[in-house]
Design an enzyme around this catalytic site. Structure first.
Site, PDB file in Angstrom:
ATOM      1  N   ASP A 208       0.784  -1.175  -0.011  1.00 17.24           N
ATOM      2  CA  ASP A 208      -0.017  -0.110   0.147  1.00 17.24           C
ATOM      3  C   ASP A 208       0.759   1.248  -0.014  1.00 17.24           C
ATOM      4  O   ASP A 208       1.984   1.351   0.669  1.00 17.24           O
ATOM      5  CB  ASP A 208      -0.968  -0.022   1.157  1.00 17.24           C
ATOM      6  N   GLU A 245       1.370  -0.470  -4.982  1.00 15.71           N
ATOM      7  CA  GLU A 245       0.411   0.660  -5.291  1.00 15.71           C
ATOM      8  C   GLU A 245       1.127   2.101  -5.389  1.00 15.71           C
ATOM      9  O   GLU A 245       1.695   2.442  -4.702  1.00 15.71           O
ATOM     10  CB  GLU A 245      -0.640   0.830  -4.118  1.00 15.71           C
TER      11      GLU A 245
END
Length: 494
Positions: A208, A245
């Site tokens: 993330d 990401e």
């Protein structure tokens, strides 16, 4: 000369590691990941055994596994505000997580964990309590459950200029306390956390907010991880699959190219452009050159998706389950076209950005329930259980390692193409019928359309197409048909 040889050896070793981190470690010909967003570990274990494995899925992306802050109303994003690395969340505890990983690996389904290396929780009035009962004082950057203290974080600052690399990578993303990944101590805690998950049998990680961390820090962390656990069926010396990401629309100061050598990268441009096309804002005929010609990353570096848990909640071109006809067409194209590492979304229903997952009066996540057709009925959407989507997972398996050929279009929004001599897809996104003799490239015979039905006991429950000795068949997709797509493959031959 000795120094040069050593430097060359280290360089080649680094290149080998990063290349290995692009390998999802799939079983056999399986090649589609599903994101079971906010599911409980016990439910994922059962889903692996009873649904995903029989239908040929390759892996599951799971929600963050480590302890998070408890926020009022229990919005989904509380999972992205960690306060320790204890494996206790609303999805279950460490024992339940380990059981899920083992059971899924046993049936050939790999587990990829969404991990939070960039930050800890944002500000909280007073003492915060996490899902494992751990106390923390985020406003003071005090997280005794790790432990972290203020010295382990970057100085607090707000991102006001997204073209300023320093702000993007050292200030606080939406107020979340920004860890200093250049610190040896912080690195050691992150590596310890990831290695524990590897020991439990996971196949890799979705990282993330990767663009908010310096690539050189991530390179060190990834390179320090253990090999995958051979007791879970991984080969010796296999590396964890990394997908990061990185939101890059093509004009970002921090670009995806800084990270694609370390592992795969989430290709957000894919999601945006496929949404524009199937919403009717770009003709499908242009999809013939889909992939790198559109400015996308190379296929082996791109984690591709129609929507994800973040952008499905945003207004704009991205499709989601609320436009089911277009969504199913886009997903069929996604899984049929030979580009990218494919992930499909499995959502829960939402009315606003903060809607929590389905939960009971005590705020416990509830298990999905299914109707007689296997569709979810109690607040879970479960797109992966829609026949039109899981059938295309089977299509993608059937045509793996074949080339795209015999592209046809009507100059507008009707298209078709083959995958070698193993599969054929046709799409009609016009307001009039597609009725055409088209080259399916398939061996002569009768084939079931896996979108409108299935092959059961030697018969088609939906449409069927007769393919002649030249590989041609009559294709009809009405403008008012329930689905605007038709798919044939060799494993659906009568």
């Amino acid at each position: 000369m000795i120094k040069f040889a050593l430097a060359l050896t280290l360089c080649l070793a680094g290149a080998s590691l990063s290349l290995a981190q692009h390998n999802p470690q799939w079983w056999g010909n399986r090649n589609t990941i599903v994101h079971l967003f906010e599911w409980k570990w016990s439910d994922i274990a059962e889903e692996c055994e009873t649904f995903l494995a029989p239908r040929g899925f390759a892996g599951v992306q799971v929600s963050p596994v480590n302890e998070n802050i408890i926020s009022a109303g229990r919005p989904w994003w509380e999972r992205y505000q960690p306060i320790s690395y204890k494996l206790t969340t609303r999805s279950g505890n460490e024992e339940e997580f380990a059981d899920m990983v083992r059971r899924c690996n046993d049936v050939g389904i790999r587990i990829y964990v969404d991990v939070l290396l960039n930050h800890m929780s944002g500000d909280f009035d007073g003492v915060a309590v996490g899902t494992a009962g751990t106390e923390a004082e985020p406003s003071k950057k005090s997280f005794p459950g790790v432990p972290y203290s203020a010295q382990d974080f970057h100085p607090s600052c707000e991102i006001t200029d997204w073209n300023d690399r320093f702000q993007v990578q050292q200030c606080e993303l939406v107020g979340l306390k920004d860890l200093n990944q250049h610190s040896d101590y912080v690195r050691s805690k992150l590596i310890e956390f990831l290695d524990h998950l590897i020991e439990l049998g996971v196949a890799g990680f979705r990282v993330d907010a990767a663009k908010h961390m310096a690539a050189e820090d991530l390179e060190y962390i990834y390179g320090s991880l253990s090999n995958l656990n051979i007791e879970h069926g991984f080969p010796h010396n296999a590396r964890p699959f990394i997908f990061q990401e990185v939101i890059d629309h093509g004009h970002e100061t921090v670009s995806r190219e800084e990270y694609n050598g370390l592992g795969a990268v989430t290709e957000f441009r894919f999601s945006e452009e496929i949404g524009r096309a199937f919403r009717g804002n770009n003709a499908l005929k242009w999809l013939q050159s889909w992939g790198t010609d559109w400015g996308f990353l190379s296929s082996e570096q791109a984690l591709t998706f129609v929507d994800n848990h973040d952008n499905q909640r945003d207004m704009g071109s991205v499709l989601n389950y609320k436009s089911p006809r277009q969504y199913k067409m886009a997903t069929a194209f996604h899984l049929a076209y030979p580009y990218g590492i494919s992930r499909v979304m499995s959502s829960f229903a939402f009315d606003d950005h903060d809607t929590p997952p389905p939960q009971d009066a005590q705020e416990n996540i509830i298990s999905p329930e299914f109707d007689e057709d296997g569709a979810c009925v109690n607040g879970w959407i479960c797109e992966h259980r829609w026949r039109q989507i899981y059938a295309m997972v089977g299509f993608k398996n059937a045509v793996r390692d074949t080339e795209l050929s015999a592209w046809w279009d009507n100059g507008d929004n009707q298209i078709s193409f083959c995958r070698g001599n193993k599969g054929f897809l046709a799409v009609n996104n016009n307001q009039y019928d597609l009725s055409q003799e088209l080259n399916t490239c398939l061996p002569a015979g009768e084939y079931c359309d896996v979108i409108s039905g299935s092959l059961i006991d030697g018969a088609c429950t939906g449409k069927s197409v007769h393919v002649n000795e030249h590989g041609y068949g009559y294709i009809h997709i009405g403008s008012d048909d329930f689905d605007g797509v038709l798919a044939l493959h060799v494993n659906a031959k009568v």
